[in-house]
Design a protein around this motif. Structure first.
Motif, short mmCIF file in Angstrom:
data_model
loop_
_atom_site.label_atom_id
_atom_site.label_comp_id
_atom_site.label_asym_id
_atom_site.label_seq_id
_atom_site.Cartn_x
_atom_site.Cartn_y
_atom_site.Cartn_z
N GLN A 1 0.83 -1.20 0.00
CA GLN A 1 0.00 0.00 0.00
C GLN A 1 0.87 1.26 0.00
OE1 GLN A 1 -3.43 0.02 -0.23
NE2 GLN A 1 -3.09 2.21 -0.58
N TRP A 2 1.97 1.24 0.74
CA TRP A 2 2.89 2.39 0.72
C TRP A 2 3.44 2.60 -0.68
CZ3 TRP A 2 6.21 0.10 5.27
CH2 TRP A 2 5.45 0.14 6.44
N PHE A 3 3.80 1.53 -1.31
CA PHE A 3 4.37 1.63 -2.66
C PHE A 3 3.32 2.18 -3.63
CE2 PHE A 3 5.84 0.31 -6.79
CZ PHE A 3 7.21 0.35 -6.70
N LEU A 4 2.09 1.69 -3.53
CA LEU A 4 1.02 2.17 -4.40
C LEU A 4 0.74 3.64 -4.15
CD1 LEU A 4 -1.17 1.58 -6.50
CD2 LEU A 4 -2.68 0.89 -4.62
N ASN A 5 0.68 4.05 -2.88
CA ASN A 5 0.45 5.46 -2.56
C ASN A 5 1.53 6.35 -3.16
OD1 ASN A 5 -1.73 4.61 -1.03
ND2 ASN A 5 -0.70 4.84 0.93
N THR A 6 2.78 5.96 -2.96
CA THR A 6 3.90 6.78 -3.45
C THR A 6 3.93 6.80 -4.97
OG1 THR A 6 5.13 6.04 -1.49
CG2 THR A 6 6.37 7.20 -3.20
N PHE A 7 3.68 5.65 -5.58
CA PHE A 7 3.70 5.58 -7.05
C PHE A 7 2.59 6.45 -7.65
CE2 PHE A 7 2.61 3.58 -11.12
CZ PHE A 7 3.86 3.58 -11.73
N THR A 8 1.41 6.44 -7.05
CA THR A 8 0.30 7.27 -7.55
C THR A 8 0.64 8.75 -7.42
OG1 THR A 8 -1.29 5.56 -6.88
CG2 THR A 8 -2.16 7.77 -7.32
N ILE A 9 1.14 9.14 -6.25
CA ILE A 9 1.53 10.54 -6.04
C ILE A 9 2.63 10.93 -7.03
CG2 ILE A 9 2.60 12.15 -4.40
CD1 ILE A 9 1.25 10.52 -2.16
N ALA A 10 3.61 10.05 -7.24
CA ALA A 10 4.73 10.35 -8.13
C ALA A 10 4.27 10.53 -9.57
CB ALA A 10 5.78 9.24 -8.05
N ILE A 11 3.33 9.71 -10.03
CA ILE A 11 2.84 9.81 -11.41
C ILE A 11 2.16 11.15 -11.65
CG2 ILE A 11 1.14 8.92 -13.04
CD1 ILE A 11 3.63 7.27 -12.97
N PHE A 12 1.23 11.52 -10.78
CA PHE A 12 0.50 12.78 -10.97
C PHE A 12 1.42 13.98 -10.76
CE2 PHE A 12 -3.13 9.95 -10.33
CZ PHE A 12 -4.00 10.43 -11.30
N THR A 13 2.33 13.88 -9.78
CA THR A 13 3.29 14.95 -9.57
C THR A 13 4.19 15.12 -10.78
OG1 THR A 13 3.32 14.55 -7.18
CG2 THR A 13 5.19 15.74 -8.10
N CYS A 14 4.60 14.02 -11.36
CA CYS A 14 5.46 14.05 -12.53
C CYS A 14 4.78 14.77 -13.69
CB CYS A 14 5.83 12.63 -12.92
SG CYS A 14 6.87 12.50 -14.37
N ILE A 15 3.53 14.44 -13.95
CA ILE A 15 2.80 15.05 -15.07
C ILE A 15 2.59 16.54 -14.85
CG2 ILE A 15 0.61 15.05 -16.33
CD1 ILE A 15 0.41 12.03 -15.71
N ILE A 16 2.08 16.90 -13.68
CA ILE A 16 1.76 18.30 -13.40
C ILE A 16 3.03 19.14 -13.31
CG2 ILE A 16 0.67 19.86 -11.74
CD1 ILE A 16 -1.20 17.54 -10.98
N SER A 17 4.02 18.65 -12.59
CA SER A 17 5.26 19.42 -12.41
C SER A 17 5.98 19.64 -13.73
CB SER A 17 6.19 18.71 -11.43
OG SER A 17 5.61 18.63 -10.14
N THR A 18 6.03 18.60 -14.55
CA THR A 18 6.69 18.73 -15.85
C THR A 18 6.00 19.77 -16.71
OG1 THR A 18 7.41 16.42 -15.75
CG2 THR A 18 7.43 17.49 -17.91
#
Length: 295
Positions: A84-101
């Motif tokens: 669950q920690w991995f899924l939470n972090t991966f989800t946050i990282a994906i959306f952060t990656c798209i928006i930040s880029t």
């Protein structure tokens, strides 16, 4: 009679030059060993039979995969919620990656290719603000997010990581400065607007800096502990990110039973990040060097 050119013979290096060369490599080898020792110890500990930290020997007496099995299949374990920690972090990282880029590229394009009155003052303000550590604002950010009900949520974490990403435009701007102005001018003559120039001309030529920005944005949630510990304070193990979850395994209560699982978690987290770096290394280096030509 034709002139015969003899190959130049390399002169033997002087003793002083040889000494400097050997000394340099010895220092680099020493630094590499110092850097690798903690990583190797973490790796071998994750496969050891001891649950807690083994400080008596560097290498474990026997090896097992039980810690990885327990980490990936926790069952009813209330401390270990790694999937669950991995899924939470991966989800946050994906959306952060798209928006930040998107934010970084748009701000960099505006500062590099567009001219307006407040351009230089805004650039100066952004540079000055970047000189201050981000954690200085974390208390204010926490209370703002708490008032709007976005603490203890992945949405709030994505906003925290993405909101100020446009401030890190400088390297991308330096890369955009190297792109020929004649390409944009030709597009303007053909009737293209700013969005068309940005999307169809600049973006296809900016692959290295896009990869650089994507990797940096993707890594932020995996490595952050300070902001995550403040924003995710519900006390529920399933709400944590990887950094918070793994840290909870090495506190005073859980250390003796979960330290080897903590090491296994560190190994598992490093695998996708390492693969991403290996695949994107060429573009990542080009993005750094290309963005450093102009400021």
């Amino acid at each position: 009679m034709s002139n015969i050119v003899l190959p130049n013979k390399k002169r033997p290096a002087s003793p002083a030059k040889t000494f400097r060369l050997v000394s340099r490599h010895v220092v680099l080898a020493f630094l590499a060993i110092v850097w690798l020792i903690p990583i190797v110890w973490l790796l071998v500990t994750s496969f050891g039979i001891d649950k807690g930290p083994n400080l008596s020997t560097f290498f474990p007496k026997a090896y097992t995969l039980d810690h990885y099995k327990a980490l990936l299949f926790p069952g009813t374990d209330t401390v270990n919620q790694f999937p669950q920690w991995f899924l939470n972090t991966f989800t946050i990282a994906i959306f952060t990656c798209i928006i930040s880029t998107a934010f970084v590229l748009m701000v960099a394009y505006a500062m590099s290719c567009m001219r307006f009155k407040a351009r230089k003052p805004m650039m100066n303000v952004a540079i000055i603000l970047n000189l201050f550590p981000g954690f200085l604002s974390m208390i204010a950010v926490y209370f703002i997010m708490k008032e709007v009900g976005l603490t203890n949520s992945m949405t709030g974490m994505v906003i925290v990581y993405s909101a100020g990403s446009g401030m890190g435009y400088l390297i991308a701007k330096g890369f955009f400065d190297t792109i020929s102005k004649s390409l944009r001018e030709s597009a303007y003559l053909e009737g293209a607007n700013e969005f068309t120039v940005f999307w169809k001309i600049i973006i296809p030529l900016a692959k290295p800096i896009i990869v650089y920005t994507v990797i940096n944005s993707f890594l932020a949630p995996w490595m952050d502990f300070v902001f995550a510990s403040i924003m995710l304070n519900s006390g529920l193990s399933a709400d944590k990110t990887v950094a918070l979850g793994l840290f909870s395994m090495v506190d005073k209560v859980n250390r003796n039973n979960y330290f080897a699982q903590f090491c296994a978690g560190g190994v598992l987290v490093s695998i996708p990040i390492s693969i991403l770096f290996v695949i994107m290394q060429k573009f990542y280096v080009e993005g750094i060097t290309g963005g450093s030509v102009k400021g």
